[in-house]
Design an enzyme around this catalytic site. Structure first.
Site, PDB file in Angstrom:
ATOM      1  N   GLN A 115       0.834  -1.207   0.000  1.00 30.44           N
ATOM      2  CA  GLN A 115       0.000   0.000   0.000  1.00 30.44           C
ATOM      3  C   GLN A 115       0.861   1.247   0.000  1.00 30.44           C
ATOM      4  OE1 GLN A 115      -3.581   0.273   2.608  1.00 30.44           O
ATOM      5  NE2 GLN A 115      -2.466   1.893   3.665  1.00 30.44           N
ATOM      6  N   GLY A 116       0.773   2.048  -1.040  1.00 29.08           N
ATOM      7  CA  GLY A 116       1.560   3.270  -1.161  1.00 29.08           C
ATOM      8  C   GLY A 116       0.761   4.494  -0.765  1.00 29.08           C
ATOM      9  N   TYR A 117       0.594   4.695   0.535  1.00 25.77           N
ATOM     10  CA  TYR A 117      -0.166   5.833   1.052  1.00 25.77           C
ATOM     11  C   TYR A 117       0.750   6.828   1.778  1.00 25.77           C
ATOM     12  CZ  TYR A 117      -5.019   4.185   0.278  1.00 25.77           C
ATOM     13  OH  TYR A 117      -6.221   3.820  -0.262  1.00 25.77           O
ATOM     14  N   SER A 118       1.243   6.436   2.962  1.00 27.46           N
ATOM     15  CA  SER A 118       1.970   7.375   3.822  1.00 27.46           C
ATOM     16  C   SER A 118       3.254   7.880   3.164  1.00 27.46           C
ATOM     17  CB  SER A 118       2.331   6.699   5.151  1.00 27.46           C
ATOM     18  OG  SER A 118       1.167   6.366   5.877  1.00 27.46           O
ATOM     19  N   SER A 150       4.301  -1.595   4.253  1.00 29.92           N
ATOM     20  CA  SER A 150       4.406  -2.980   4.721  1.00 29.92           C
ATOM     21  C   SER A 150       4.641  -3.934   3.556  1.00 29.92           C
ATOM     22  CB  SER A 150       3.137  -3.389   5.466  1.00 29.92           C
ATOM     23  OG  SER A 150       2.902  -2.550   6.570  1.00 29.92           O
ATOM     24  N   GLU A 234     -10.449  -1.845   5.855  1.00 30.57           N
ATOM     25  CA  GLU A 234      -9.267  -2.292   6.599  1.00 30.57           C
ATOM     26  C   GLU A 234      -9.618  -2.865   7.961  1.00 30.57           C
ATOM     27  OE1 GLU A 234      -4.783  -0.623   7.543  1.00 30.57           O
ATOM     28  OE2 GLU A 234      -6.372   0.783   7.096  1.00 30.57           O
ATOM     29  N   SER A 359      -3.380   7.164  13.431  1.00 34.53           N
ATOM     30  CA  SER A 359      -2.915   7.494  14.770  1.00 34.53           C
ATOM     31  C   SER A 359      -4.077   7.832  15.697  1.00 34.53           C
ATOM     32  CB  SER A 359      -1.948   8.684  14.719  1.00 34.53           C
ATOM     33  OG  SER A 359      -2.656   9.868  14.388  1.00 34.53           O
TER      34      SER A 359
END
Length: 381
Positions: A115-118, A150, A234, A359
């Site tokens: 997953q390419g988010y943050s 991840s 998720e 968070s």
């Protein structure tokens, strides 16, 4: 809420338990294990559609499978991101061609996803991403950096949220792209060594990586809506499986408290009872949510509950073991500076529980603004 297991569910449980018992000891490497799951139709049972090599099951049996998998001690799933995040998103927003191309390899355990988010500076504040997707013949060229990705070091594909409109700000002008990871010279993956000594997370650098035009999910510029839809998937059935693992950790802490004599301390006993009670509440809340009670902020409440609970359990585990909690299971050597037992690894990894996956600060903001109707937080620049 009406969430009960019937006779057919219990038959499914017995069958799942028998299959896992026969196959987990010979799981082999993780690639082989994912393929074994796929060959047995054990991937994609929660998808709402059939026809991709999967075997859809009702919600109760999805829960049963998740619970039995967690109880079996089977390897941690490497195909989780493709099965539980990408696949539901494609089923909701993908084209028929995208579903036909990407879902069968996921169901077979053949292709893994990340997953390419943050990004640095845009982790919890996902709307601040700066990775660019620029139009080129046949698709897009992607340039930028992602972090805390991840399993990127093992993944075949990555779904990337990137800014396709350079003039856009915040949630606008973002596009959701499916990107092959095998692009030497265009994609670099750097593992991030953690306190535990392992490297599940990675930095990923895109230097003009190519994504085909037909691999845009949803419309160009509509990536925020697709990305938020994915995050909604998720925290589903997998939450219950996670709680089975938590229950096993709690049992270990209880045994350690008895063995060390710490259970004689009334304060320790109170904390152990509280941990047990809170875990039961988490389970009931998860079942209630899965059973149809989809109130605003429900997933944020669930994340707040388990993140803090797991951190406190790790702290309690160290407390009941006393000074022995600081001693590793193996002698120190220059080649292996330190080793960790299961409890030590869990304690250290749990320090991130209130950060990753959203968070605590972000979850509280969501609840404050969307549930309680409080004024939006003032941003001082």
């Amino acid at each position: 809420m009406d969430f009960e297991f019937g006779a057919e569910d219990e038959e499914f449980r017995a069958e799942a338990r028998a299959w896992l018992s026969a196959h987990v000891p010979s799981a082999g490497d993780r690639r082989s294990w994912e393929r074994a799951l796929g060959a047995a139709g054990r991937i994609g049972i929660g998808w709402g559609e059939a026809g991709y090599g999967n075997r859809p099951e009702p919600l109760t049996r999805q829960v049963v499978w998740a619970e039995e998998y967690a109880r079996s001690g089977a390897p941690a799933r490497s195909g989780h991101i493709g099965e539980n995040l990408l696949a539901p998103t494609l089923l909701a927003h993908g084209t028929p061609a995208q579903k036909a191309r990407f879902l069968p390899p996921v169901a077979a355990g053949e292709e893994w996803w990340c997953q390419g988010y943050s990004e640095p500076g845009a982790g919890s504040d996902l709307a601040g991403i700066r990775t660019r997707a620029e139009r080129c013949p046949g698709g897009f060229r992607i340039t930028g950096q992602k972090i805390w990705t991840s399993l990127a070091h093992e993944a075949d594909w990555c779904f990337v949220l990137a800014r396709s409109d350079p003039e856009s700000v915040r949630h606008k002008g973002l596009t959701f792209l499916l990107v092959p990871m095998d692009q030497p010279g265009r994609i670099e993956v750097r593992p991030i060594r953690q306190l535990t000594g392992t490297s599940e997370f990675n930095e990923v650098f895109f230097d003009g990586a190519f994504a085909a035009g037909e691999h845009v999910v949803g419309a160009e510029g509509d990536g925020w809506r697709v990305a938020m839809s994915l995050l909604g998937f998720e925290r589903g059935v997998s939450t219950l499986a996670q709680q089975i693992g938590f229950a096993e950790e709690l049992g270990r802490v209880l045994r350690e408290a008895v063995a060390s004599g710490a259970v004689a301390d009334p304060v320790v006993r109170e904390r152990l009872v509280r941990a047990w009670a809170e875990l039961r509440v988490m389970r009931w809340n998860a079942l209630r949510t899965l059973g149809g009670a989809q109130e605003a902020g429900a997933t944020s409440v669930a994340k707040l509950l388990w993140g803090g609970w797991h951190q406190r359990l790790g702290e309690l585990s160290v407390l009941v073991r006393g000074a022995g909690a600081a001693v590793g299971p193996e002698p120190w050597t220059p080649e292996t500076p330190y080793a960790l037992d299961e409890a030590q690894r869990s304690f250290l990894f749990a320090r991130a529980d209130t950060i990753y996956g959203g968070s605590d600060e972000v979850q509280r903001t969501i609840i404050a603004e969307r549930v309680l109707g409080l004024p939006r937080e003032r941003v001082v620049r």
